[in-house]
Scaffold this active site. Structure first.
Site, mmCIF file in Angstrom:
data_model
loop_
_atom_site.group_PDB
_atom_site.id
_atom_site.type_symbol
_atom_site.label_atom_id
_atom_site.label_comp_id
_atom_site.label_asym_id
_atom_site.label_seq_id
_atom_site.Cartn_x
_atom_site.Cartn_y
_atom_site.Cartn_z
ATOM 1 N N SER A 169 -10.666 -10.176 62.340
ATOM 2 C CA SER A 169 -10.789 -9.485 63.623
ATOM 3 C C SER A 169 -9.528 -9.660 64.467
ATOM 4 O O SER A 169 -9.418 -9.063 65.538
ATOM 5 C CB SER A 169 -11.996 -10.023 64.400
ATOM 6 N N ASN A 175 -10.954 -16.929 69.448
ATOM 7 C CA ASN A 175 -10.613 -15.975 70.500
ATOM 8 C C ASN A 175 -10.675 -14.582 69.895
ATOM 9 O O ASN A 175 -9.722 -14.095 69.297
ATOM 10 C CB ASN A 175 -9.218 -16.274 71.055
ATOM 11 N N GLU A 176 -11.823 -13.956 70.061
ATOM 12 C CA GLU A 176 -12.089 -12.666 69.458
ATOM 13 C C GLU A 176 -11.444 -11.538 70.272
ATOM 14 O O GLU A 176 -10.968 -11.763 71.393
ATOM 15 C CB GLU A 176 -13.604 -12.441 69.374
ATOM 16 N N PRO A 177 -11.395 -10.311 69.712
ATOM 17 C CA PRO A 177 -10.868 -9.177 70.474
ATOM 18 C C PRO A 177 -11.508 -9.094 71.859
ATOM 19 O O PRO A 177 -12.721 -9.226 72.013
ATOM 20 C CB PRO A 177 -11.256 -7.968 69.611
ATOM 21 N N THR A 194 -16.334 -11.530 62.148
ATOM 22 C CA THR A 194 -16.297 -12.976 61.940
ATOM 23 C C THR A 194 -17.606 -13.476 61.360
ATOM 24 O O THR A 194 -17.627 -14.324 60.454
ATOM 25 C CB THR A 194 -15.997 -13.682 63.278
#
Length: 651
Positions: A169, A175-177, A194
Site C-alpha cells: 500500500s 503509516n497507511e495511505p 495490508t
C-alpha cells in the site's frame, strides 16, 4: 510574428513529441543488489559499523527496527557479527516501528514475539533498552503511551539508524495511505491491502487485527540515517511510485524523498519497474542488444495500439525511439526482425518436434522422446501453471515425471482432515477392519481440531492426514494428465515441514533430495517455478533448491544436455520480451487443464491461502493464459485461445 513563433514551437513539439514521457529517474538514492542476501548483509554491516563506532566513543546507539520478512536476513547477519566478530549490543537502544493492536506479546504473530525470536534472544542487548509498542493497552491509555514513546526517542537525540520495509500500500511502519508527514506515534486502522498481505500469517483474513500502533512519519523522518530494504517483484510497482513519483500521502513512503540521508536497498526484481529498467530509452542512452530492441518494439506496439509490422518511422521518432531507428536503418527492418524473433518462440511441441529442423525453435528435436521433470513447489502448481504443456508432453509420448517439492499440508482446512478421518473410520467398519487403532486415531484428530483450532497444524498426525489429502489429489491430477503413477514423486522437502507459514532455512538435506531425484531420472528437460514475486515465499525457496542442485550436477554429461525451463505462478506471467517458449493451448486443452485443476478438491472454491486474488485458481490461470494469447495477437502474431509461457534458465 508572435503567432508564427507559436506555430513553429507547436510544429517542433509535434515532431519531438514524447507523449509526456518521464524525464527524471529516482528521487531517493538507490543501490541494487543481485539478491536479498547480498543487500541484507550490506545493511547489517552498515548498522554494525555505526554501533562499533559509537561503542568506541562510549555512546549509545539508537536503532529503529522493522519486522516482517524484509529485515529477517539483516538480523541474521547482525547475530552472526555479534557471535563471530564480538559486536556488543549492550549499549544499543531499540525502538520498534509498530505492533498489532490487541495481539498479546506471546502470540506468535505479534511483533514482540518476532523480535525476540529472530533477534533479541540471540544478542547481548539489555532488555530495558528494548522498546516495542504495547498492543494490549486500553483505549484510554493509548495517547499517553504514544506520546511517551516519541518523548523517549527524542530524549536520546532521535534514532541513529532506522530500518524500514515498504508495504504494497506504500506504507512505512503502519503509516497507511492518507498519513501525513507530521504524524507521530499513534493507533491506526490497517489498509485492506495490508490486511490481505497478513492473511496467510494469521490463518485467514478474518483473524488479522484491524488496527496497530505505529511510529509516525515525522518520527521516522527525524532519524539521522534510514535504510529501506525492498525485495521481490511484488514490491516493484509501489517502489517505483515511492522513489520516482510525487511526494504525498497516497504513497507515504514517498516522504522519504525529503530525508537528507536515506538509502534504498533493493534486489533486481524489486527494481524491475523503475524507469531505467522498464523504459531506459526515455531517460538515457541504451545499449541496443537483442533483448532491449525486443522490449522497446513491444512497448511501442502497445503504446500506439498497432501490430509490430505496422509501426512506422514516425512512430519511433514520436515516442522517443529515434536512437533505435538509427541502429536499424528503418522501422521496416526492426519490425521484421523482432516479429520473427517472437514468432519463433511459439511451438506446439514443448518437448521438441522429432525429425524437423529445430534451428529457430526453442526446443531440440532430438532426443525423442525426452525425459522431463516438472518440479511443482506445491501439489497443484504443475497443473495450475503449466497444465496444458504437461498434458501435451504426455500426449506426445515423452516420459513425464512430476516432482512435488512440498507437502502443501498447511493449506488444507481442518474440516477436510476431519472428513477424511471420518471416511477412514467408516471404511474400517464397512470392510470389517480392526477398528481399535483407527477409532483412537479418529478421536485424537477430532479432539485436536475441536480444541486447538488455529493450532491444529501443530499436531503431527493432523499434518500427515492433510499431506495425504494433497498427495491423493496430485496423484489423481497426474493420472488425468497421462502421467504414470510411478512418475509422481512426493519429495516433502524438510524446510517446509514446520506446520506454520514461517519455514525453516533451506538446507543441504533439501538440496540432496532434489539431486538424488535428478541423478535417478537424468532428465533432458526440467521445468521449474520461476516465480520470484515473493522472494520469501515457498516458490522462491523451491527454485533456489533446484538451482543449487543444478550447480552441483552441471558437470555431469547428461546435465550438459539438459534444458531448464521456468514457468510462472497463477498470478503473473513473463513479460513478452522475456518469453523464450510459448506453447499454444487450444480450447479443448484449456478445458482439460481446468479439469486437472479441479482434481485438487481441497483447493477448490475457497483455498486456505487464496492470496490477493480471490478468484479460484482455474479462473486466474485461464485469464492469465488467455491474456498472454491476446498480447501475442495484438502484436500481430497468430491468434490462439491461450498460451503458456516459459523462460530458459542457462547455467
Amino acid at each position: 510574428m508572435e503567432l508564427q513563433k507559436i506555430r513553429t514551437l507547436q510544429k517542433f513539439n509535434k515532431l519531438m513529441n514524447t507523449k509526456n514521457l518521464p524525464a527524471s529517474t529516482e528521487k531517493i538514492p538507490l543501490r541494487i543488489f543481485n539478491g536479498k542476501e547480498e543487500g541484507s548483509v550490506f545493511i547489517a554491516k552498515q548498522i554494525a559499523a555505526v554501533i562499533k563506532a559509537k561503542n568506541e566513543l562510549g555512546q549509545k546507539t539508537v536503532l529503529g527496527l522493522a519486522t516482517g520478512s524484509s529485515p529477517l536476513r539483516v538480523y541474521r547477519e547482525l547475530i552472526r557479527i555479534h557471535q563471530e566478530e564480538g559486536l556488543s549490543f549492550k549499549n544499543v537502544v531499540t525502538f520498534n516501528l509498530d505492533e498489532y493492536y490487541q495481539v498479546e506479546p506471546e502470540n506468535k504473530e505479534s511483533y514482540h514475539y518476532f523480535m525476540y525470536e529472530h533477534f533479541f534472544n540471540h544478542i547481548d542487548i539489555d532488555p530495558e533498552n528494548v522498546h516495542i509498542p504495547n498492543g494490549m493497552l486500553s483505549p484510554s491509555e493509548i495517547d499517553e503511551f504514544c506520546q511517551e514513546y516519541d518523548r523517549k526517542i527524542a530524549s536520546l537525540g532521535n534514532i541513529d539508524v532506522q530500518l524500514l520495509g515498504i508495504g504494497r500500500s506504500g506504507h512505512i511502519g503502519f503509516n497507511e495511505p492518507g498519513a501525513t508527514e507530521t504524524t507521530t506515534t499513534r493507533l491506526v486502522k490497517l489498509n485492506k491491502i495490508t490486511i490481505d498481505d497478513a492473511a496467510e500469517a494469521f490463518d485467514g483474513e478474518e483473524h488479522v487485527p484491524l488496527r496497530a500502533i505505529t511510529m509516525g512519519v515525522k518520527t521516522i523522518l527525524n532519524a539521522k540515517k534510514i535504510f529501506m530494504a525492498v525485495w521481490g517483484e511484488s514490491k516493484a510497482e509501489i517502489l517505483a511510485k515511492a522513489i520516482e513519483g510525487p511526494v504525498g500521502s497516497d504513497v507515504p513512503a514517498s516522504y522519504l524523498q525529503k530525508h537528507p540521508d536515506v538509502l534504498c536497498i533493493v534486489d533486481e526484481p524489486a527494481a524491475s519497474k523503475l524507469t531505467k529498467f522498464q523504459t531506459p530509452w526515455l531517460t538515457n542512452f541504451c545499449t541496443w542488444d537483442s533483448h532491449m530492441k525486443k522490449k522497446a518494439v513491444i512497448w511501442l506496439s502497445k503504446k500506439t495500439n498497432k501490430p509490430m509490422l505496422k509501426l512506422t518511422d514516425n512512430d519511433y521518432k514520436q515516442w522517443g525511439l529515434a536512437d533505435l531507428l538509427k541502429t536499424a536503418g528503418s522501422a521496416y527492418n526492426v519490425n521484421i526482425d523482432i516479429h520473427n524473433q517472437i514468432q519463433q518462440t511459439i511451438t506446439g511441441w514443448p518437448g521438441g518436434k522429432p525429425n524437423t529442423d529445430d534451428k529457430v525453435r526453442p526446443e531440440r528435436s532430438s532426443p525423442f522422446p525426452k525425459r522431463s521433470i516438472i518440479f511443482s513447489p506445491h501439489p497443484d502448481d504443475d497443473v495450475i501453471s503449466m497444465g496444458g504443456t504437461l498434458i501435451r508432453l504426455a500426449d506426445q509420448g515423452h516420459e513425464v515425471h512430476v516432482a512435488y517439492q512440498t507437502s502443501g499440508n498447511i493449506a488444507v482446512f481442518d474440516d477436510d482432515a476431519h472428513r477424511f478421518t471420518d471416511f477412514l473410520l467408516g471404511f474400517s467398519k464397512k470392510f470389517n477392519i480392526a477398528e481399535d487403532a483407527i477409532q483412537s486415531l479418529h478421536q485424537e484428530i477430532v479432539d485436536t481440531i475441536k480444541n486447538t483450532h488455529a493450532e491444529s497444524n501443530s499436531n503431527e498426525k493432523v499434518l500427515k492426514i492433510k499431506g495425504l489429502i494433497r498427495q491423493g489429489e496430485a496423484s489423481a491430477a497426474c493420472r488425468f494428465c497421462g502421467v504414470k503413477n510411478e512418475n509422481a514423486h512426493f519429495l516433502e522437502l524438510p524446510f517446509y515441514e514446520t506446520g506454520h507459514v514461517i519455514k525453516k532455512e533451506l538446507s543441504e538435506e533439501d538440496v540432496d533430495i532434489i539431486v538424488d531425484l535428478m541423478q535417478k531420472i537424468k532428465p533432458h528437460q526440467i521445468f521449474a517455478a520461476g516465480d520470484l514475486h515473493d522472494p520469501h515465499g515457498t516458490h522462491a525457496v523451491c527454485l533456489n533448491a533446484i538451482f543449487r542442485a543444478i550447480d552441483r550436477l552441471k558437470s555431469e554429461d547428461w546435465m550438459k544436455d539438459c534444458y531448464v525451463w521456468l514457468y510462472r505462478g497463477a498470478w503473473h506471467e513473463w513479460e513478452i520480451e522475456d518469453i523464450e517458449m510459448a506453447v499454444p493451448i487450444s480450447p479443448e486443452e484449456l478445458m482439460k487443464k481446468r479439469k486437472a485443476i479441479f482434481k485438487h478438491q481441497s483447493q477448490k472454491d475457497s483455498p486456505v491461502f487464496p492470496g490477493k486474488d480471490k478468484r479460484e485458481f482455474w479462473q486466474r490461470a485461464e485469464d492469465r493464459n488467455r491474456n498472454t494469447a491476446r498480447l501475442y495477437d495484438k502484436l500481430g502474431l497468430t491468434e490462439y485461445e491461450a498460451i503458456e509461457a516459459f523462460k530458459r534458465y542457462k547455467f
